[in-house]
Design a protein around this motif. Structure first.
Motif, short mmCIF file in Angstrom:
data_model
loop_
_atom_site.label_atom_id
_atom_site.label_comp_id
_atom_site.label_asym_id
_atom_site.label_seq_id
_atom_site.Cartn_x
_atom_site.Cartn_y
_atom_site.Cartn_z
N GLY A 128 59.70 51.17 42.85
CA GLY A 128 59.26 50.14 41.71
C GLY A 128 60.53 49.28 41.76
N GLY A 129 60.70 48.15 40.78
CA GLY A 129 61.54 47.43 40.37
C GLY A 129 61.51 46.04 41.21
N ILE A 130 60.70 45.87 42.31
CA ILE A 130 60.80 44.62 43.12
C ILE A 130 60.03 43.35 42.47
N ALA A 131 60.65 42.35 42.17
CA ALA A 131 60.13 41.34 41.60
C ALA A 131 60.42 39.98 42.62
N ASP A 132 59.21 39.85 43.33
CA ASP A 132 59.62 38.74 44.30
C ASP A 132 58.17 37.91 44.45
N GLU A 133 58.62 36.54 44.56
CA GLU A 133 57.34 35.74 44.70
C GLU A 133 56.47 36.00 45.77
N PRO A 349 49.47 39.40 37.33
CA PRO A 349 50.04 38.37 38.09
C PRO A 349 51.64 38.26 37.55
N ALA A 350 52.03 39.09 36.47
CA ALA A 350 53.43 38.92 36.20
C ALA A 350 54.31 39.83 36.98
N THR A 351 53.79 40.95 37.49
CA THR A 351 54.60 41.76 38.36
C THR A 351 54.31 42.10 39.73
N GLU A 379 49.17 50.44 33.00
CA GLU A 379 49.71 49.06 33.33
C GLU A 379 51.07 49.35 34.33
N PRO A 380 51.61 48.18 35.10
CA PRO A 380 52.97 48.16 35.69
C PRO A 380 53.58 47.51 34.48
N TRP A 381 54.01 48.03 33.44
CA TRP A 381 54.79 47.46 32.66
C TRP A 381 56.23 47.32 32.57
N TRP A 382 56.84 48.15 33.21
CA TRP A 382 58.44 47.91 33.12
C TRP A 382 59.09 46.71 33.44
N LEU A 383 58.54 46.17 34.54
CA LEU A 383 59.28 44.68 35.07
C LEU A 383 59.03 43.71 33.91
N LYS A 384 57.81 43.54 33.37
CA LYS A 384 57.79 42.80 32.11
C LYS A 384 58.65 43.15 30.80
N GLU A 385 58.96 44.26 30.80
CA GLU A 385 59.90 44.74 29.81
C GLU A 385 61.46 44.24 30.26
N MET A 386 61.58 44.12 31.42
CA MET A 386 62.81 43.29 31.98
C MET A 386 62.68 41.97 31.85
N GLY A 387 61.57 41.37 31.51
CA GLY A 387 61.58 39.88 31.28
C GLY A 387 60.99 39.29 32.25
N VAL A 388 60.30 39.89 33.50
CA VAL A 388 59.90 39.29 34.84
C VAL A 388 58.57 38.87 34.39
N LEU A 400 66.74 48.02 38.84
CA LEU A 400 67.00 49.27 39.03
C LEU A 400 66.99 49.94 37.59
N PRO A 401 67.19 51.12 37.44
CA PRO A 401 66.97 51.85 36.20
C PRO A 401 68.17 51.47 35.26
N GLY A 402 69.50 51.42 35.99
CA GLY A 402 70.58 51.00 35.37
C GLY A 402 70.71 49.59 34.67
N ASP A 403 69.61 48.81 35.35
CA ASP A 403 69.78 47.29 34.57
C ASP A 403 69.07 47.29 33.16
N ASP A 404 68.28 48.49 32.83
CA ASP A 404 67.50 48.71 31.49
C ASP A 404 68.38 49.29 30.80
N PRO A 405 69.09 48.97 29.73
CA PRO A 405 69.89 49.72 28.58
C PRO A 405 69.47 50.70 28.12
N ASP A 406 68.06 50.91 27.88
CA ASP A 406 67.33 52.06 27.30
C ASP A 406 67.23 53.17 28.46
N LEU A 407 67.14 52.87 29.76
CA LEU A 407 67.11 53.74 30.68
C LEU A 407 68.58 54.04 31.14
N ALA A 408 69.57 53.43 31.08
CA ALA A 408 70.86 53.37 31.47
C ALA A 408 71.42 54.55 30.78
#
Length: 412
Positions: A128-133, A349-351, A379-388, A400-408
């Motif tokens: 997971g974690g890939i956000a790309d057009e 569409p978001a992720t 739902e694939p919700w995590w990237l949306k939580e990251m603002g994607v 990456l998980p470390g980019d999310d303060p709640d996971l880090a």
């Protein structure tokens, strides 16, 4: 070195060339491992794509044009994926590229696709974690597998978990998700080992597990070589319940090793062949695959992933009225749905990932499979939580998980 082989779908015999428009075929480029360590898991994926192409061509193609499969054997080799991605895009001029079993193979091919503004699909579960057009995904990601699966195991077996993970991108990032998920569930990772790809000897890992006596194992083992853990663990008398996001649904080890080698292995899946026991549309799909490929060993989750990807691309091309990438991307952002073998799925569409039903499979002592939990559509919700939101703001990075303060907070 293998060269590309243009493989027109077999169903074109049902729809004469004259039935299609004269703009030429729509080219579906696929790099799948037909040889090497990953071939057993990946060959069924190619079969899923072929069946989808056959169905679409038999129904008249897309925009009056037939789909043409251009297939390369990735040979379980990262370098081949990069090389063949360049050839598929620059020489064969494919309209879409689908590639990669491991994350390393995926990234080698995906980098070429993104650089050349070509739509790319990865048809496998992943870290997971890939956000790309330009990148799209049909397999489940950690919030759809690791989080609900680990919570189930903690509630059923206890809070001490030991992790064995393949030593490369997928295994390393997935292990971080396991650590974070364990922390959120109030559990503890009491052991973590990274196993080199191609390794088939597990005596030291088995000794470490026996010394630690965890409540359950989280296995992120990849490829035929690493699957040798299972018979070695059984021979050593390890009877600890385990959970995996990889095994069973990709490498169908419960079919390759004698019972009860995989007893009490749990796997959160969107599709495996045994789902046909419970879902009529899954039975239809399994019958379809076995009719087309009578010698197939197992209809795995990747068979379904590739099948879904081709059909979603066909829907996008039809909706766009063209194969031009900007218009097709807009169509892919319209919330496309498809009746997948396990039930309806929606492309978020978001992720660029799918909302899909996830069920928890458990291997029984005789290696039959029971579904012990239905987590419902996740739902694939995590990237949306990251603002994607790729439909509004294109970007290209992997979170990456470390980019999310709640996971880090739970990572060492």
């Amino acid at each position: 070195m293998k060269t590309s082989v243009a493989l027109a779908a077999t169903s074109t015999a049902l729809a004469p060339v004259s039935a299609f428009a004269q703009e030429g075929p729509i080219k579906v480029g696929i790099i799948d491992d037909a040889s090497g360590d990953f071939a057993a898991a990946v060959i069924p994926k190619t079969q899923g794509a072929r069946i989808a192409i056959d169905e679409i061509n038999a129904a008249g193609g897309v925009l009056g044009r037939e789909l043409e499969l251009i297939h390369y054997d990735g040979q379980s080799d990262v370098r081949r994926h990069q090389e063949f991605a360049q050839r598929a895009i620059l020489q064969d001029e494919v309209d879409v590229l689908m590639a990669g079993y491991t994350s390393s193979e995926r990234e080698a091919a995906r980098a070429v696709a993104v650089e050349n503004e070509t739509i790319f699909w990865h048809n496998n579960q992943g870290e997971g974690g890939i956000a790309d057009e330009y990148s799209f995904f049909t397999g489940p990601v950690p919030e759809q597998q690791i989080l609900p699966g680990l919570e189930y195991m903690v509630e059923k077996y206890g809070k001490r978990v030991y992790v064995l993970a393949a030593d490369y991108g997928f295994g390393q990032v997935s292990a971080q998700w396991v650590q974070a998920s364990a922390g959120m569930a109030g559990a503890e990772v009491v052991g973590l080992e990274f196993i080199p790809l191609g390794n088939s000897e597990f005596s030291s890992s088995i000794a470490n597990i026996q010394n630690e006596e965890p409540d359950f194992l989280f296995l992120l083992l990849v490829g035929s070589a690493q699957s040798q853990y299972f018979p070695q663990a059984q021979a050593a008398g390890i009877a600890i319940p385990s959970i995996s996001t990889v095994n069973l649904q990709q490498g169908y080890e419960h079919k390759l090793f004698p019972a009860p080698t995989l007893e009490n292995l749990y796997v959160p899946v969107t599709f495996i062949e045994e789902l046909a026991q419970e879902v009529e549309s899954a039975q239809v799909f399994v019958d379809k695959v076995r009719a087309a490929f009578p010698d197939t060993e197992y209809v795995n989750q990747m068979t379904r992933c590739a099948y879904v990807a081709v059909h979603l691309m066909a829907k996008a091309w039809e909706a766009a009225g063209t194969t031009d990438t900007p218009a097709v991307l807009e169509a892919l952002h319209s919330g496309l749905t498809f009746d997948a073998p396990e039930g309806p799925v929606t492309l978020d569409p978001a992720t660029h990932h799918l909302a899909m039903d996830i069920r928890l499979a458990q291997v029984q002592p005789d290696h039959s499979v029971e579904f012990v939990e239905d987590f419902g559509v996740i739902e694939p919700w995590w990237l949306k939580e990251m603002g994607v939101n790729l439909a509004d703001t294109p970007q290209s990075r992997q979170y990456l998980p470390g980019d999310d303060p709640d996971l880090a907070a739970f990572l060492e």
